[in-house]
Design a protein around this motif. Sequence first.
Motif, mmCIF file in Angstrom:
data_model
loop_
_atom_site.group_PDB
_atom_site.id
_atom_site.type_symbol
_atom_site.label_atom_id
_atom_site.label_comp_id
_atom_site.label_asym_id
_atom_site.label_seq_id
_atom_site.Cartn_x
_atom_site.Cartn_y
_atom_site.Cartn_z
ATOM 1 N N ALA A 1 -0.263 2.758 1.241
ATOM 2 C CA ALA A 1 0.336 3.735 0.316
ATOM 3 C C ALA A 1 -0.645 4.078 -0.799
ATOM 4 O O ALA A 1 -0.744 5.240 -1.212
ATOM 5 C CB ALA A 1 1.631 3.186 -0.263
ATOM 6 N N ILE A 2 -1.375 3.087 -1.281
ATOM 7 C CA ILE A 2 -2.357 3.317 -2.343
ATOM 8 C C ILE A 2 -3.463 4.253 -1.838
ATOM 9 O O ILE A 2 -3.858 5.196 -2.536
ATOM 10 C CB ILE A 2 -2.948 1.985 -2.854
ATOM 11 C CG1 ILE A 2 -1.870 1.175 -3.571
ATOM 12 C CG2 ILE A 2 -4.134 2.231 -3.769
ATOM 13 C CD1 ILE A 2 -2.272 -0.262 -3.879
ATOM 14 N N LEU A 3 -3.958 4.007 -0.627
ATOM 15 C CA LEU A 3 -5.008 4.869 -0.060
ATOM 16 C C LEU A 3 -4.525 6.306 0.116
ATOM 17 O O LEU A 3 -5.245 7.253 -0.226
ATOM 18 C CB LEU A 3 -5.485 4.315 1.283
ATOM 19 C CG LEU A 3 -6.461 3.156 1.222
ATOM 20 C CD1 LEU A 3 -6.680 2.565 2.608
ATOM 21 C CD2 LEU A 3 -7.790 3.613 0.629
ATOM 22 N N VAL A 4 -3.314 6.471 0.624
ATOM 23 C CA VAL A 4 -2.772 7.822 0.811
ATOM 24 C C VAL A 4 -2.568 8.491 -0.552
ATOM 25 O O VAL A 4 -2.920 9.663 -0.736
ATOM 26 C CB VAL A 4 -1.465 7.784 1.634
ATOM 27 C CG1 VAL A 4 -0.778 9.143 1.651
ATOM 28 C CG2 VAL A 4 -1.755 7.308 3.052
ATOM 29 N N ALA A 5 -2.023 7.757 -1.507
ATOM 30 C CA ALA A 5 -1.817 8.316 -2.849
ATOM 31 C C ALA A 5 -3.144 8.683 -3.506
ATOM 32 O O ALA A 5 -3.225 9.659 -4.254
ATOM 33 C CB ALA A 5 -1.043 7.317 -3.719
ATOM 34 N N ILE B 1 4.824 8.479 -3.701
ATOM 35 C CA ILE B 1 4.296 7.827 -2.497
ATOM 36 C C ILE B 1 4.312 6.304 -2.651
ATOM 37 O O ILE B 1 4.814 5.597 -1.776
ATOM 38 C CB ILE B 1 2.862 8.331 -2.184
ATOM 39 C CG1 ILE B 1 2.918 9.781 -1.703
ATOM 40 C CG2 ILE B 1 2.174 7.434 -1.146
ATOM 41 C CD1 ILE B 1 1.560 10.454 -1.601
ATOM 42 N N VAL B 2 3.764 5.806 -3.749
ATOM 43 C CA VAL B 2 3.669 4.340 -3.871
ATOM 44 C C VAL B 2 5.028 3.678 -4.091
ATOM 45 O O VAL B 2 5.216 2.523 -3.723
ATOM 46 C CB VAL B 2 2.658 3.899 -4.971
ATOM 47 C CG1 VAL B 2 1.257 4.384 -4.633
ATOM 48 C CG2 VAL B 2 3.076 4.355 -6.340
ATOM 49 N N SER B 3 5.973 4.410 -4.641
ATOM 50 C CA SER B 3 7.310 3.837 -4.843
ATOM 51 C C SER B 3 8.153 3.899 -3.574
ATOM 52 O O SER B 3 8.820 2.924 -3.238
ATOM 53 C CB SER B 3 8.046 4.579 -5.963
ATOM 54 O OG SER B 3 9.331 4.063 -6.140
ATOM 55 N N GLY B 4 8.104 5.009 -2.887
ATOM 56 C CA GLY B 4 8.969 5.198 -1.741
ATOM 57 C C GLY B 4 8.474 4.589 -0.443
ATOM 58 O O GLY B 4 9.248 4.355 0.473
ATOM 59 N N TRP B 5 7.182 4.319 -0.359
ATOM 60 C CA TRP B 5 6.595 3.815 0.882
ATOM 61 C C TRP B 5 6.702 2.296 0.911
ATOM 62 O O TRP B 5 5.985 1.595 0.224
ATOM 63 C CB TRP B 5 5.142 4.235 0.966
ATOM 64 C CG TRP B 5 4.503 4.029 2.302
ATOM 65 C CD1 TRP B 5 4.831 3.128 3.250
ATOM 66 C CD2 TRP B 5 3.395 4.757 2.821
ATOM 67 N NE1 TRP B 5 4.006 3.236 4.326
ATOM 68 C CE2 TRP B 5 3.093 4.235 4.091
ATOM 69 C CE3 TRP B 5 2.618 5.799 2.324
ATOM 70 C CZ2 TRP B 5 2.069 4.713 4.864
ATOM 71 C CZ3 TRP B 5 1.588 6.269 3.108
ATOM 72 C CH2 TRP B 5 1.321 5.743 4.365
ATOM 73 N N MET B 6 7.648 1.799 1.716
ATOM 74 C CA MET B 6 7.842 0.340 1.791
ATOM 75 C C MET B 6 7.404 -0.198 3.128
ATOM 76 O O MET B 6 7.391 0.427 4.115
ATOM 77 C CB MET B 6 9.309 -0.008 1.567
ATOM 78 C CG MET B 6 9.698 0.212 0.137
ATOM 79 S SD MET B 6 11.378 -0.294 -0.180
ATOM 80 C CE MET B 6 12.240 1.226 0.066
#
Length: 167
Positions: free
Chosen positions: A7-11, A162-167
Amino acid sequence: MEMNFLAILVAALVPMVMGFIWYNPKVLGNAWMRASGLSEEKMKSANMALIFGLSFILSFLLAFFSQVLVIHQFHVSAAFFDYREQLKDINSTEGALFKQVMDLIGTSHRTFKHGAFHGILSGLFIITPILATNALFERKGFKYIAINAGYWIICLAIMGGIVSGWM
């Protein structure tokens, strides 16, 4: 709580993609160049590979820290930081309390919408004052501040989502 590096990479890609759109000459690129005092000649002489490479690294750092800002479960973990050794044993008082609190919280507020809300707040109340202060001393106008602050508010909203919703 563990970091979600995918998620961090995508964000971290969000500011790059948004930059291609936001600063495109057909969108706000020409207005931004006028407001910033840049010319096409100066832009053409820039080492764009270095600029994009460093920008991605900085975006990664921003996305990494955004997780801590937008995910409340990190705040709970931080409250128990001094007891991290005791937390390993769920039979200890601290471990049992931590487990109970984390079970109660679960995945609450782990949505794109909630992360985007915190991203917007970060953009408005952290990034905009920093950009505006620099711009004032650089003798840049309101248009320069608005273009750049708007870009970061949107980027942080998407990154936070992204970083909040991607679990």
